[in-house]
Design a protein around this motif. Structure first.
Motif, PDB file in Angstrom:
ATOM      1  N   TYR A 173       0.892  -1.244  -0.089  1.00 25.85           N
ATOM      2  CA  TYR A 173       0.051   0.004  -0.011  1.00 25.85           C
ATOM      3  C   TYR A 173       0.973   1.153   0.243  1.00 25.85           C
ATOM      4  N   THR A 174       0.458   2.236  -0.864  1.00 26.62           N
ATOM      5  CA  THR A 174       0.969   3.572  -0.857  1.00 26.62           C
ATOM      6  C   THR A 174       0.299   4.454   0.447  1.00 26.62           C
ATOM      7  N   PRO A 175       1.186   5.474   0.849  1.00 25.95           N
ATOM      8  CA  PRO A 175       0.242   6.285   1.736  1.00 25.95           C
ATOM      9  C   PRO A 175      -1.205   6.771   1.447  1.00 25.95           C
ATOM     10  N   PHE A 176      -1.465   7.135   0.060  1.00 23.89           N
ATOM     11  CA  PHE A 176      -2.493   7.519  -0.415  1.00 23.89           C
ATOM     12  C   PHE A 176      -3.314   6.378  -0.157  1.00 23.89           C
ATOM     13  N   PHE A 177      -2.969   5.139  -0.443  1.00 23.04           N
ATOM     14  CA  PHE A 177      -3.995   3.913  -0.309  1.00 23.04           C
ATOM     15  C   PHE A 177      -4.344   3.697   0.967  1.00 23.04           C
ATOM     16  N   ASN A 182      -8.280   3.684   5.329  1.00 23.07           N
ATOM     17  CA  ASN A 182      -8.466   3.970   6.862  1.00 23.07           C
ATOM     18  C   ASN A 182      -9.592   5.067   7.143  1.00 23.07           C
ATOM     19  N   GLY A 183     -10.196   5.742   5.796  1.00 16.48           N
ATOM     20  CA  GLY A 183     -10.960   6.821   5.968  1.00 16.48           C
ATOM     21  C   GLY A 183     -10.631   8.079   6.651  1.00 16.48           C
ATOM     22  N   HIS A 184      -9.354   8.286   6.429  1.00 17.31           N
ATOM     23  CA  HIS A 184      -8.524   9.594   6.804  1.00 17.31           C
ATOM     24  C   HIS A 184      -8.944  10.529   5.350  1.00 17.31           C
ATOM     25  N   THR A 185     -10.031  11.348   5.626  1.00 14.64           N
ATOM     26  CA  THR A 185     -10.352  11.922   4.392  1.00 14.64           C
ATOM     27  C   THR A 185      -9.542  13.224   4.206  1.00 14.64           C
ATOM     28  N   ASP A 186      -9.120  13.959   5.488  1.00 12.69           N
ATOM     29  CA  ASP A 186      -8.369  15.086   5.378  1.00 12.69           C
ATOM     30  C   ASP A 186      -6.902  14.642   4.873  1.00 12.69           C
ATOM     31  N   ILE A 187      -6.479  13.586   4.980  1.00 11.07           N
ATOM     32  CA  ILE A 187      -5.130  13.253   4.686  1.00 11.07           C
ATOM     33  C   ILE A 187      -5.253  12.835   3.050  1.00 11.07           C
ATOM     34  N   VAL A 188      -6.197  12.218   2.665  1.00 11.72           N
ATOM     35  CA  VAL A 188      -6.621  11.921   1.145  1.00 11.72           C
ATOM     36  C   VAL A 188      -6.747  13.251   0.552  1.00 11.72           C
ATOM     37  N   ALA A 189      -7.329  14.236   0.988  1.00 15.58           N
ATOM     38  CA  ALA A 189      -7.323  15.510   0.434  1.00 15.58           C
ATOM     39  C   ALA A 189      -6.184  16.164   0.111  1.00 15.58           C
ATOM     40  N   LEU A 190      -5.139  16.375   1.203  1.00 15.63           N
ATOM     41  CA  LEU A 190      -3.883  16.720   1.312  1.00 15.63           C
ATOM     42  C   LEU A 190      -3.148  15.888   0.269  1.00 15.63           C
ATOM     43  N   LEU A 191      -3.097  14.855   0.121  1.00 10.24           N
ATOM     44  CA  LEU A 191      -2.206  14.063  -0.765  1.00 10.24           C
ATOM     45  C   LEU A 191      -2.666  14.213  -2.060  1.00 10.24           C
ATOM     46  N   LEU A 192      -4.110  14.230  -2.402  1.00  6.58           N
ATOM     47  CA  LEU A 192      -4.596  14.545  -3.824  1.00  6.58           C
ATOM     48  C   LEU A 192      -3.828  15.875  -4.206  1.00  6.58           C
ATOM     49  N   GLY A 193      -3.699  16.654  -3.458  1.00  2.00           N
ATOM     50  CA  GLY A 193      -3.222  18.015  -3.770  1.00  2.00           C
ATOM     51  C   GLY A 193      -1.649  18.181  -3.962  1.00  2.00           C
ATOM     52  N   THR A 194      -1.013  16.981  -3.746  1.00  2.00           N
ATOM     53  CA  THR A 194       0.425  16.930  -3.624  1.00  2.00           C
ATOM     54  C   THR A 194       0.823  16.835  -4.990  1.00  2.00           C
ATOM     55  N   PRO A 195       1.751  17.563  -5.616  1.00  2.00           N
ATOM     56  CA  PRO A 195       2.468  17.324  -7.150  1.00  2.00           C
ATOM     57  C   PRO A 195       2.902  16.087  -7.222  1.00  2.00           C
ATOM     58  N   GLN A 201      -1.939   4.098  -8.480  1.00  2.20           N
ATOM     59  CA  GLN A 201      -0.599   3.020  -8.308  1.00  2.20           C
ATOM     60  C   GLN A 201      -1.348   1.876  -7.577  1.00  2.20           C
ATOM     61  N   GLN A 202      -0.913   0.665  -8.224  1.00  2.18           N
ATOM     62  CA  GLN A 202      -1.411  -0.444  -7.655  1.00  2.18           C
ATOM     63  C   GLN A 202      -1.001  -1.056  -6.342  1.00  2.18           C
ATOM     64  N   ASP A 203      -1.732  -1.938  -5.566  1.00  3.05           N
ATOM     65  CA  ASP A 203      -1.191  -2.625  -4.424  1.00  3.05           C
ATOM     66  C   ASP A 203      -0.554  -3.785  -5.101  1.00  3.05           C
ATOM     67  N   ASN A 204      -0.011  -4.863  -4.149  1.00  2.00           N
ATOM     68  CA  ASN A 204       0.380  -6.136  -4.604  1.00  2.00           C
ATOM     69  C   ASN A 204      -0.387  -6.888  -5.267  1.00  2.00           C
ATOM     70  N   ASN A 205      -1.904  -6.729  -5.153  1.00  2.00           N
ATOM     71  CA  ASN A 205      -2.951  -7.577  -5.794  1.00  2.00           C
ATOM     72  C   ASN A 205      -3.429  -6.829  -6.967  1.00  2.00           C
ATOM     73  N   GLY A 206      -3.003  -5.753  -7.272  1.00  2.00           N
ATOM     74  CA  GLY A 206      -3.275  -5.143  -8.532  1.00  2.00           C
ATOM     75  C   GLY A 206      -4.473  -4.372  -8.203  1.00  2.00           C
ATOM     76  N   THR A 207      -4.702  -3.962  -7.150  1.00  2.00           N
ATOM     77  CA  THR A 207      -5.824  -2.790  -6.737  1.00  2.00           C
ATOM     78  C   THR A 207      -5.449  -1.481  -6.451  1.00  2.00           C
ATOM     79  N   THR A 208      -6.020  -0.437  -7.055  1.00  2.00           N
ATOM     80  CA  THR A 208      -5.913   0.844  -6.769  1.00  2.00           C
ATOM     81  C   THR A 208      -6.770   1.313  -5.494  1.00  2.00           C
ATOM     82  N   ALA A 209      -6.252   2.411  -5.081  1.00  2.00           N
ATOM     83  CA  ALA A 209      -7.183   2.966  -3.875  1.00  2.00           C
ATOM     84  C   ALA A 209      -8.539   3.247  -4.008  1.00  2.00           C
ATOM     85  N   LEU A 210      -9.006   3.559  -5.378  1.00  2.84           N
ATOM     86  CA  LEU A 210     -10.272   3.723  -5.768  1.00  2.84           C
ATOM     87  C   LEU A 210     -10.946   2.541  -5.723  1.00  2.84           C
TER      88      LEU A 210
END
Length: 217
Positions: A173-177, A182-195, A201-210
């Motif tokens: 898993y990446t930090p975003f994943f 874990n439902g940390h919406t404030d962190i998700v929003a922060l990471l989404l705004g990071t260049p 990006q996929q995890d080891n099972n080929g799944t994305t965060a979405l």
């Protein structure tokens, strides 16, 4: 804590130093009183200790000495949240800010795990590696994202933390994943705004965060 408690810790440290207790500095760091830590740091140490079957002769305080459990005085101070003690140890010549415990958790990891923003800033300023990896593949940013420490994530990113660096073991898993999972919406929003963030990006099972979020409903 009271001045009486502080004085007791100072006297305890002096007594430990007097009998040559090599863990006097460790114990003072746990107690968290700067005055007691100074006593241990300024003592004239002369003793031998053995690690990895090698005998080390110590002349003066060994600020990087590892406890049998793997942690150092700086690791303890950082984990316990003792800002003044952390400053004292960082001021000692030769202190290794990136020395980890038996699992690779450095003082920075401990500060982040416990949510100590001020100490994390001190460690990074002193040269802590923000993209260091533990034995289980975690990074400081991953730990912060997993535990919901949004203020620490800002500090790490500003210091050059890699937002796309996945854990190398377990699920990949990446930090975003992990923040999404874990439902940390404030962190998700922060990471989404990071260049440079790679939201697909996929995890080891080929799944994305979405994709993971969709599966969980």
């Amino acid at each position: 804590m009271s001045s009486t408690e502080e004085q007791k810790c100072v006297e305890k440290t002096r007594a430990s130093v007097k009998i040559g207790n090599e863990f006097a500095l460790f114990n003072a760091c746990v107690d968290g009183f700067a005055a007691a830590v100074r006593v241990a740091l300024e003592a004239e140490w002369h003793y031998d200790y053995t690690s990895d079957t090698t005998t080390h002769k110590v002349d003066g305080v060994n600020v990087n000495q590892k406890h049998p459990s793997g942690y150092t005085p700086l690791w303890i101070a950082s984990s316990e949240g003792h800002v003044e003690v952390t400053k004292l140890i960082l001021a000692v010549d030769g202190v290794d800010v990136n020395q980890g415990d038996n699992t690779g958790m450095t003082p920075l990891f401990q500060a982040i795990l416990k949510g100590h923003v001020d100490i994390a800033k001190l460690l990074i300023k002193a040269g802590a590696i923000v993209n260091q990896v533990t034995t289980d593949g975690s990074t400081p940013l991953w730990i912060a994202s997993n535990n919901g420490h949004v203020d620490l994530i800002k500090v790490i990113i500003e210091a050059g933390g890699d937002v796309n660096q996945a854990e190398t073991d377990n699920d990949g898993y990446t930090p975003f994943f992990v923040a999404s999972q874990n439902g940390h919406t404030d962190i998700v929003a922060l990471l989404l705004g990071t260049p440079g963030i790679q939201i697909n990006q996929q995890d080891n099972n080929g799944t994305t965060a979405l994709g993971s979020a969709s599966q969980q409903g």
